[in-house]
Design an enzyme around this catalytic site. Structure first.
Site, short mmCIF file in Angstrom:
data_model
loop_
_atom_site.label_atom_id
_atom_site.label_comp_id
_atom_site.label_asym_id
_atom_site.label_seq_id
_atom_site.Cartn_x
_atom_site.Cartn_y
_atom_site.Cartn_z
N ASP A 270 -131.55 -2.97 19.18
CA ASP A 270 -130.26 -3.08 18.37
C ASP A 270 -130.27 -3.85 17.23
O ASP A 270 -131.05 -5.04 17.01
CB ASP A 270 -129.21 -3.60 19.33
N ARG B 222 -126.71 -3.79 11.00
CA ARG B 222 -126.44 -5.36 10.60
C ARG B 222 -127.51 -6.03 9.81
O ARG B 222 -127.16 -6.60 8.91
CB ARG B 222 -126.06 -6.14 11.83
N HIS C 205 -132.14 1.60 9.66
CA HIS C 205 -132.83 2.52 10.82
C HIS C 205 -134.15 2.93 10.20
O HIS C 205 -135.30 2.93 11.11
CB HIS C 205 -132.05 3.79 10.81
N TRP D 110 -123.51 9.62 19.43
CA TRP D 110 -123.02 10.86 18.83
C TRP D 110 -121.75 10.65 18.05
O TRP D 110 -121.44 11.37 17.03
CB TRP D 110 -122.95 12.03 19.83
N LEU E 163 -150.78 4.11 27.18
CA LEU E 163 -149.62 3.82 27.28
C LEU E 163 -148.61 4.76 27.50
O LEU E 163 -148.83 5.92 26.77
CB LEU E 163 -149.07 2.88 26.25
C1 IPE Z 1 -127.52 0.69 22.16
O1 IPE Z 1 -127.03 -0.08 21.06
C2 IPE Z 1 -127.86 1.87 21.89
C3 IPE Z 1 -129.23 1.89 21.30
C4 IPE Z 1 -130.02 0.95 20.70
C5 IPE Z 1 -129.95 3.07 21.14
P1 IPE Z 1 -125.39 0.23 20.29
O2 IPE Z 1 -125.37 -0.31 19.05
O3 IPE Z 1 -125.03 1.73 20.38
O4 IPE Z 1 -124.50 -0.46 21.50
P2 IPE Z 1 -123.20 -1.26 21.27
O5 IPE Z 1 -122.18 -0.21 20.92
O6 IPE Z 1 -123.20 -2.41 20.40
O7 IPE Z 1 -122.69 -1.75 22.86
C1 IPE Z 2 -129.60 0.42 16.84
O1 IPE Z 2 -129.06 -0.47 15.71
C2 IPE Z 2 -130.10 1.64 16.62
C3 IPE Z 2 -128.97 2.70 17.17
C4 IPE Z 2 -128.14 2.37 17.87
C5 IPE Z 2 -129.32 4.21 16.73
P1 IPE Z 2 -127.46 -0.19 15.29
O2 IPE Z 2 -127.63 1.00 14.44
O3 IPE Z 2 -126.59 -0.21 16.55
O4 IPE Z 2 -127.30 -1.41 14.62
P2 IPE Z 2 -125.97 -2.46 14.54
O5 IPE Z 2 -126.07 -2.78 16.02
O6 IPE Z 2 -124.75 -1.75 14.36
O7 IPE Z 2 -126.43 -3.78 13.83
MG MG Z 3 -125.64 -1.80 17.65
#
Ligand code: IPE
Ligand code: IPE
Ligand code: MG
Length: 249
Positions: A21, A25, A38, A70, A132
């Protein structure tokens, strides 16, 4: 001492799961758009997969895209799908070179056709690798996975293949999409939030949790080593007493 040298290779978590995650940000902090984050997140995936394989981790599960993701803006979802296709296509030779087998859990039928095809090809091309085991959670939600399991178990009961009294926790484990893998010993979440976000809810009953403020695009092998070192300092008691675990009672 470097971080790798501090790891006890005899006491590795067999299965590490990661909630990757903080991509968005991380990018926005630098005035870039979320997709930039990403794209850099893919660099971290490469580094961490290599780092896990290097020290002999057997299973690595990466939360790549949740069912709830999604609902993000179409531009971001489309960008992520393109990135997925691109990355898989590029990485298969490296996976094969390093004896890494790719698996996928989640409702991949929701992915665009070309992403699904690329993914299926990669699954097939790496199927003989026994190093792995890299599991990507894609279009994944733990609650959906449990609903699927309940439906399958109910169908077996209805068809008289399974008695209600024969249902045990193991029955549920066997009906989850992770039935081929052990439960994670260590779960890492990057990005500074302290939640599970619908990931492996049943499987993490006794998993060690590790949260870090580091955003996923900045997460590197040394950070993985740090998490493993912390894991190795902990005493996993599984409900027993510390003395029982140490074998002194
Ligand atoms: C969790 O992250 C899903 C993935 C890392 C793929 P999110 O960004 O979707 O989670 P929330 O919305 O902060 O809980
Ligand atoms: C995790 O990073 C990747 C996915 C959930 C696809 P985020 O896209 O959730 O990034 P933040 O949490 O908004 O920074
Ligand atoms: Mg996130």
């Amino acid at each position: 001492m470097n971080s790798l040298a501090q790891i006890n290779l005899q006491h590795l978590p067999a299965h590490i799961a990661i909630i990757m995650d903080g991509n968005g940000r991380w990018a926005q902090e630098q005035g870039n758009n979320r997709l930039f984050g990403h794209m850099h997140g893919v660099e971290s995936v490469r580094d961490i997969v290599e780092g896990a394989a290097e020290i002999g981790i057997q299973y690595l599960t990466l939360y790549t895209f949740s069912t709830e993701n999604w609902d993000r803006p179409a531009d971001e979802v489309n960008g992520l799908m393109e990135l997925l296709v691109d990355t898989i296509k590029k990485e298969v030779p490296t996976l094969n070179k390093n004896n890494i087998r790719l698996h996928v859990i989640g409702h991949t039928e929701r992915l665009p056709a070309h992403a699904r095809e690329q993914l299926n090809e990669a699954l097939k091309d790496t199927a003989a690798n026994n190093g792995l085991q890299l599991i990507m959670a894609l279009s994944y939600s733990s609650r959906t996975e449990m609903v699927d399991a309940v439906k399958n178990i109910a169908a077996s009961v209805k068809n008289n293949e399974l008695a209600i009294n024969a249902i045990t926790p193991e029955t549920i484990t066997q009906h989850l999409s992770t039935s081929d893998f052990p439960e994670p010993a260590l779960l890492i979440r990057t990005g500074g939030d302290y939640r599970i976000s619908n990931f492996l809810l049943y499987q993490i009953a006794y998993t060690e949790l590790y949260f870090t403020e580091t955003m996923w695009p900045a997460f590197r092998k040394e950070d993985l080593h740090k998490a493993i070192i912390e894991f190795q300092r902990r005493e996993r008691r599984f409900g027993k007493t510390g003395d029982q675990i140490k074998g002194s009672v």
